[in-house]
Design an enzyme around this catalytic site. Structure first.
Site, short mmCIF file in Angstrom:
data_model
loop_
_atom_site.label_atom_id
_atom_site.label_comp_id
_atom_site.label_asym_id
_atom_site.label_seq_id
_atom_site.Cartn_x
_atom_site.Cartn_y
_atom_site.Cartn_z
N GLU A 84 0.82 -1.21 0.00
CA GLU A 84 0.00 0.00 0.00
C GLU A 84 0.85 1.27 0.00
O GLU A 84 1.72 1.45 0.87
CB GLU A 84 -0.94 0.01 1.21
CG GLU A 84 -1.88 1.20 1.20
CD GLU A 84 -3.00 1.08 2.21
OE1 GLU A 84 -3.60 2.12 2.54
OE2 GLU A 84 -3.28 -0.04 2.66
N LYS A 258 -7.77 0.02 11.16
CA LYS A 258 -7.10 -0.54 9.98
C LYS A 258 -5.85 0.27 9.66
O LYS A 258 -4.81 -0.27 9.27
CB LYS A 258 -8.05 -0.57 8.79
CG LYS A 258 -7.49 -1.26 7.54
CD LYS A 258 -6.83 -0.30 6.57
CE LYS A 258 -6.36 -1.01 5.30
NZ LYS A 258 -5.62 -0.10 4.40
N ASP A 274 3.22 -13.81 12.38
CA ASP A 274 1.86 -14.16 11.95
C ASP A 274 0.97 -12.92 11.97
O ASP A 274 0.48 -12.51 13.02
CB ASP A 274 1.32 -15.23 12.90
CG ASP A 274 -0.02 -15.81 12.45
OD1 ASP A 274 -0.69 -15.18 11.61
OD2 ASP A 274 -0.39 -16.90 12.93
N HIS A 372 -1.93 10.20 -0.41
CA HIS A 372 -2.01 8.81 -0.83
C HIS A 372 -1.99 8.70 -2.35
O HIS A 372 -1.27 7.87 -2.91
CB HIS A 372 -3.29 8.19 -0.27
CG HIS A 372 -3.46 6.74 -0.62
ND1 HIS A 372 -2.73 5.74 0.00
CD2 HIS A 372 -4.24 6.12 -1.52
CE1 HIS A 372 -3.09 4.57 -0.50
NE2 HIS A 372 -4.00 4.78 -1.43
#
Length: 419
Positions: A84, A258, A274, A372
């Site tokens: 991202e 998030k 993990d 972004h």
């Protein structure tokens, strides 16, 4: 695409190269695709084949290095694996803006993981609960005997909890797993002690598995951003408003958290840990009050500066799994310079707090899309077919026009080439 069959007897016994050839044969994708999958980058086919089943290739993700971080007084470079745009840059910017106040300060609890044993058909569960608590020393002997190496390293069984849920008993083994993530250790203990627990309770053991809500293994970070570093009171107050929105509304909190995990998961993935375990624990912890809320907390100190804190479960380790079998993960740990899982957990939670600061500041000022999409413009240029020096030219043009779309990039690329 319809395949002639998905039944391939003995597929798992083939080498990665032979499996790939079989898949290419069944899908008809051709030599170009086969060559692409056969190039496993910096992971050998043999190493990949030990990590998961039915390997045919690898998926390489970019690894960026976050700079500017000071964590507990130490300068720290942090490798991050993510696809991202803007994630790595966000951490760099957030860390730079709190250097004047000393960067990030962190803390951890002991690395205790929870194993759960489900007991069903217990005739008198409340009575049995006390019997099991009285058997603590016997339970400890059984658990510690399953992993003498962990015991030698200073870990092992620490405590016992027994809960009555509906008509079942749920036993929690609290285990100090030291520098391991701990899943294998606690699962083995649960398996070993389950028959005794069933006998003592008069019931039958069912599930025997760790919990990914690792709320006894917490990592914490705090930092202060001076007003002159972030742009003044108006920016601070807008960020606080954004935080309050996330703390009361699960729809906002899901995206807010998030954003935290953008940073957390990138470091967890780069070090071969993990990501799913960390993410599951984080989101469950965010809902521990009965409502899903912000993982971070934001306030104003006596001088009017913005202060942020993050506390979350951090079940990560330095031994076992891909942290040892994946060469890139090992090299990322070398870049970090960490010698124990405690230091790694501190770094990860600091990155999560930095990521949250950057996202809230972007939302409160220019909006998330401006920064972004500026970073995303190169991806759009590549999607449009730009090559070499064309990529930077087209990306800059898209940002200047304020329209970062593939169709606009294609038109600009065609004009450039015609010229």
């Amino acid at each position: 695409m319809a395949h002639s069959t998905s039944r391939i007897p003995g597929f798992y016994q083939l080498s990665p190269a032979d499996r790939l050839a079989k898949v290419i044969e069944l899908t008809g994708m051709g030599e170009t695709v086969q060559a692409h999958f056969a190039d496993m980058g910096n992971v050998s086919p043999e190493a990949a084949d030990t990590m998961i089943e039915n390997v045919i290739g690898t998926l390489n993700l970019p690894i960026g290095v976050a700079t500017n971080l000071i964590i507990d007084g130490d300068e720290q470079l942090v490798p991050m694996a993510t696809e991202e745009s803007s994630v790595v840059a966000a951490v760099c910017n957030a860390a730079r803006q709190c250097r004047a106040s000393g960067g990030f300060h962190t803390d951890t609890s002991t690395p205790v993981m929870i194993a759960q044993i489900q007991l069903v058909e217990v005739p008198n569960p409340e009575f049995a609960r006390l019997k099991l608590l009285e058997a603590r020393e016997q339970i400890q002997r059984i658990c510690d005997a399953t992993d003498p190496v962990l015991l030698q390293l200073g870990g092992g069984f620490r405590d016992l909890e027994v809960r009555v849920l509906d008509d079942m008993l749920v036993v929690h083994l609290l285990v100090d797993v030291r520098d391991a993530m701990g899943a294998n250790a606690v699962n083995s203990m649960a398996e070993a002690v389950a028959p005794s627990l069933a006998a003592w309770s008069g019931g039958k053991s069912q599930l025997r598995i760790l919990s990914n809500l690792a709320d006894r293994r917490l990592a914490r970070a705090r930092a202060t951003w001076h007003l002159d570093e972030i742009g003044g009171e108006a920016v601070r107050d807008s960020m606080l408003s954004a935080y309050r929105f996330a703390d009361v509304d699960p729809y906002r909190a899901a995206t807010h958290n998030k954003g935290i995990m953008n940073g957390v998961s990138a470091v967890v993935l780069a070090t071969g840990n993990d990501t799913r375990a960390v993410e599951a624990g984080a989101h469950a912890y965010a809902a521990r009050t009965g409502q899903y809320r912000s993982l971070t907390h934001w306030e104003v100190d006596a001088e009017g500066n913005l202060t942020g804190t993050l506390e979350m479960p951090m079940p990560i380790g330095l031994v076992g799994g891909a942290t040892r079998s994946h060469p890139t993960a090992r090299y990322c740990l070398d870049i970090l310079g960490v010698e124990n899982a405690d230091r790694l957990a501190r770094i990860v939670v600091a990155v999560g707090l930095a990521q949250n600061f950057a996202a809230m500041k972007a939302l409160a000022t220019t909006g998330i899309q401006k920064g972004h999409m500026a970073l995303h413009a190169k991806n759009i240029a590549l999607m449009a077919g730009a090559e070499g020096e064309e990529v930077a030219y087209i990306a800059d043009l898209l940002v200047q026009q304020g329209t970062v779309r593939v169709d606009v990039a294609q038109a600009a690329l065609e004009k450039l080439r015609n010229a």
